[in-house]
Scaffold this active site. Structure first.
Site, mmCIF file in Angstrom:
data_model
loop_
_atom_site.group_PDB
_atom_site.id
_atom_site.type_symbol
_atom_site.label_atom_id
_atom_site.label_comp_id
_atom_site.label_asym_id
_atom_site.label_seq_id
_atom_site.Cartn_x
_atom_site.Cartn_y
_atom_site.Cartn_z
ATOM 1 N N LYS A 61 0.862 -1.192 0.000
ATOM 2 C CA LYS A 61 0.000 0.000 0.000
ATOM 3 C C LYS A 61 0.886 1.225 0.000
ATOM 4 O O LYS A 61 1.840 1.312 0.755
ATOM 5 C CB LYS A 61 -0.875 0.008 1.268
ATOM 6 C CG LYS A 61 -1.901 1.123 1.283
ATOM 7 C CD LYS A 61 -3.141 0.707 0.538
ATOM 8 C CE LYS A 61 -4.126 1.829 0.336
ATOM 9 N NZ LYS A 61 -3.780 2.731 -0.759
ATOM 10 N N LYS A 85 4.477 2.332 8.826
ATOM 11 C CA LYS A 85 3.254 3.090 9.135
ATOM 12 C C LYS A 85 2.048 2.161 9.233
ATOM 13 O O LYS A 85 1.249 2.252 10.161
ATOM 14 C CB LYS A 85 3.012 4.158 8.062
ATOM 15 C CG LYS A 85 1.898 5.131 8.399
ATOM 16 C CD LYS A 85 1.672 6.153 7.298
ATOM 17 C CE LYS A 85 2.856 7.056 7.102
ATOM 18 N NZ LYS A 85 2.561 8.158 6.150
ATOM 19 N N LYS A 97 5.440 2.415 -2.709
ATOM 20 C CA LYS A 97 5.398 3.822 -3.118
ATOM 21 C C LYS A 97 5.651 3.862 -4.613
ATOM 22 O O LYS A 97 6.291 2.973 -5.178
ATOM 23 C CB LYS A 97 6.461 4.656 -2.391
ATOM 24 C CG LYS A 97 6.056 6.094 -2.181
ATOM 25 C CD LYS A 97 4.990 6.226 -1.107
ATOM 26 C CE LYS A 97 4.608 7.678 -0.912
ATOM 27 N NZ LYS A 97 3.627 7.820 0.193
ATOM 28 N N THR A 181 -6.213 12.264 7.252
ATOM 29 C CA THR A 181 -4.855 12.496 7.769
ATOM 30 C C THR A 181 -4.895 13.491 8.916
ATOM 31 O O THR A 181 -4.334 13.250 9.990
ATOM 32 C CB THR A 181 -3.924 12.997 6.650
ATOM 33 O OG1 THR A 181 -3.888 12.015 5.607
ATOM 34 C CG2 THR A 181 -2.512 13.222 7.166
ATOM 35 N N ASN A 212 -3.698 20.350 1.839
ATOM 36 C CA ASN A 212 -4.831 19.529 2.261
ATOM 37 C C ASN A 212 -4.760 19.196 3.752
ATOM 38 O O ASN A 212 -5.662 19.553 4.518
ATOM 39 C CB ASN A 212 -4.881 18.249 1.424
ATOM 40 C CG ASN A 212 -6.148 17.444 1.673
ATOM 41 O OD1 ASN A 212 -7.246 17.984 1.643
ATOM 42 N ND2 ASN A 212 -6.001 16.171 1.952
ATOM 43 N N SER A 340 -7.823 4.846 4.007
ATOM 44 C CA SER A 340 -7.619 4.145 2.733
ATOM 45 C C SER A 340 -7.931 2.658 2.896
ATOM 46 O O SER A 340 -8.539 2.035 2.020
ATOM 47 C CB SER A 340 -6.177 4.311 2.252
ATOM 48 O OG SER A 340 -6.024 5.495 1.523
#
Length: 407
Positions: A61, A85, A97, A181, A212, A340
């Site tokens: 992910k 994470k 990534k 987030t 954001n 997510s």
């Protein structure tokens, strides 16, 4: 930084050299070079990457970024951080990534769509709803995710919404994803503030980065009763010790393109936003902004890392000596990947939850993760970053050990 943090945690865990060898290297690195037709008819070849660091706890992910500064080393480091994470908040993913070397600000919507669809086709050999699930990152957004989802689905012959997260709601996106987030940052900061006896109502908050995550954090912390004293973007910063109205600042930024020039505020530099008198500092911009040079001038009691890698290891040591509580990025900004995960689960079961349920589930996961990290910090008499890394690495090492080595 990623490898240095890993080695430090591995030392404290007494991890074997064999296990270190497995965990310090990515499982898979894909480099793709692909042609894109520009609006003027020219063909330009772009380079893109997709790195899967570890998949022992579940599918890979991680986000996809578009930037002229993308490098394979950067993508590898970010993939490793994603592994930790996901592990620290206990969701069943490994880390990945991706990135494309391009300047999206100079490209038309048509060029961006053609680049995205071709890049998605090139990496389709390793992404998938059960293998590797991309998400938005720097300079990518829900529209880019929609193009990737559609491209992948066209190849398969039917819609596969679970191949990406961070999509628009109309094609399988999740409620609450936009605020996730910043919401996660609020939940863990609330826990850290309780531990040091700092009431959030009336606490002064400074936020570097008003994109954001930063602008939503400003709104959420303001709603919590905090006083937002400073914010910044790439063009500059503003400061008012009496407090700023985040909604008014956001309107000003949308009209003028920057927070700079906001009335009833003192103009300061983005660097000075880190050093103003405040109780809580939220770096929500880029990597490496808190360094050996400025760590001694930071006045906050709590630093909540909404950005990835904003604090250098040298700065960490200085802040630790001064008693500043640093909530590390892999914990502080994990709200995004957690929601997510919720989006992916909802897509797989074709059953969607309301925003209240999502917020409630997110708070439970973030509070549980903070408590586990704090307990590890007390057990090993270390800071929260080392504790978070140790917790995450031990979980991935355990999964690797239990699964064994194939064949």
């Amino acid at each position: 930084m990623a490898v240095q943090q890993f080695e430090e945690a591995a030392d404290r865990l007494n991890l074997s050299e064999d296990m270190r060898e497995i965990l310090r290297k990515p499982k898979r690195e894909l480099t793709v070079n692909f042609p894109v037709r520009l609006d003027d008819g020219r063909i330009k070849t772009f380079t893109g990457y997709r790195v899967q660091h570890n998949v022992n706890r579940g599918p890979a992910k991680g986000g996809i970024r578009y930037s002229p500064d993308v490098t394979l080393d950067e993508v590898k480091a970010l993939a490793m951080w994603m592994t930790w994470k996901c592990a620290v908040v206990g969701i069943p993913y490994g880390g990945a990534k991706g990135g494309v070397i391009c300047d999206p600000k100079t490209m038309s919507p048509g060029e961006l769509e053609r680049l995205t669809r071709r890049y998605a086709t090139e990496i389709s050999i390793i992404i998938g709803p059960h293998s590797d699930i991309p998400a938005p990152d720097v300079n990518t957004n829900p529209q880019v995710m929609a193009w990737i989802m559609d491209t992948y689905s066209m190849h398969e012959g039917f819609s596969i919404p679970a191949v990406v997260t961070g999509k628009p709601l109309s094609i399988g996106g999740s409620e609450g994803r936009n605020d996730a987030t910043a919401m996660g940052v609020l939940f863990v900061t609330r826990q850290a503030a309780r531990r040091i006896g700092l009431p959030l109502r009336g606490a002064r908050v400074s936020i570097q980065g008003f994109g954001n995550a930063g602008s939503i954090a400003a709104r959420l912390f303001h709603h919590e009763g905090c006083k937002i004293v400073a914010v910044s973007d790439t063009r500059g910063g503003i400061y008012n010790e009496a407090g700023l109205d985040p909604a008014a600042v956001l309107r000003h930024k949308q009209e003028r393109g920057s927070v700079v020039g906001f009335p009833a505020a003192q103009q300061i530099s983005p660097q000075e936003v880190l050093e103003v008198p405040c109780d809580i500092l939220i770096p929500a911009a880029t990597e490496g902004v808190i360094t050996e040079a400025n760590a001694g001038r930071i006045q906050a009691q709590i630093i909540a890392e909404a950005a990835n890698g904003p604090t250098t290891p040298q700065a960490d040591r200085i802040l630790g000596r001064r008693g500043v509580v640093v909530i590390p990025d892999i914990l502080a900004n994990a709200g995004g990947v957690t929601v997510s995960y919720f989006e992916w689960v909802q897509d797989l079961q074709s059953f969607f939850w309301g925003v209240e349920e999502i917020t409630q589930k997110l708070e439970i996961i973030m509070n549980r993760a903070f408590a586990a990290v704090a307990e590890k910090a007390e057990q090993y008499h270390c800071d929260l970053r080392l504790a978070a890394n140790m917790l995450a690495i031990s979980r991935v090492a355990e999964a690797t050990q239990i699964r064994g080595i194939y064949p």
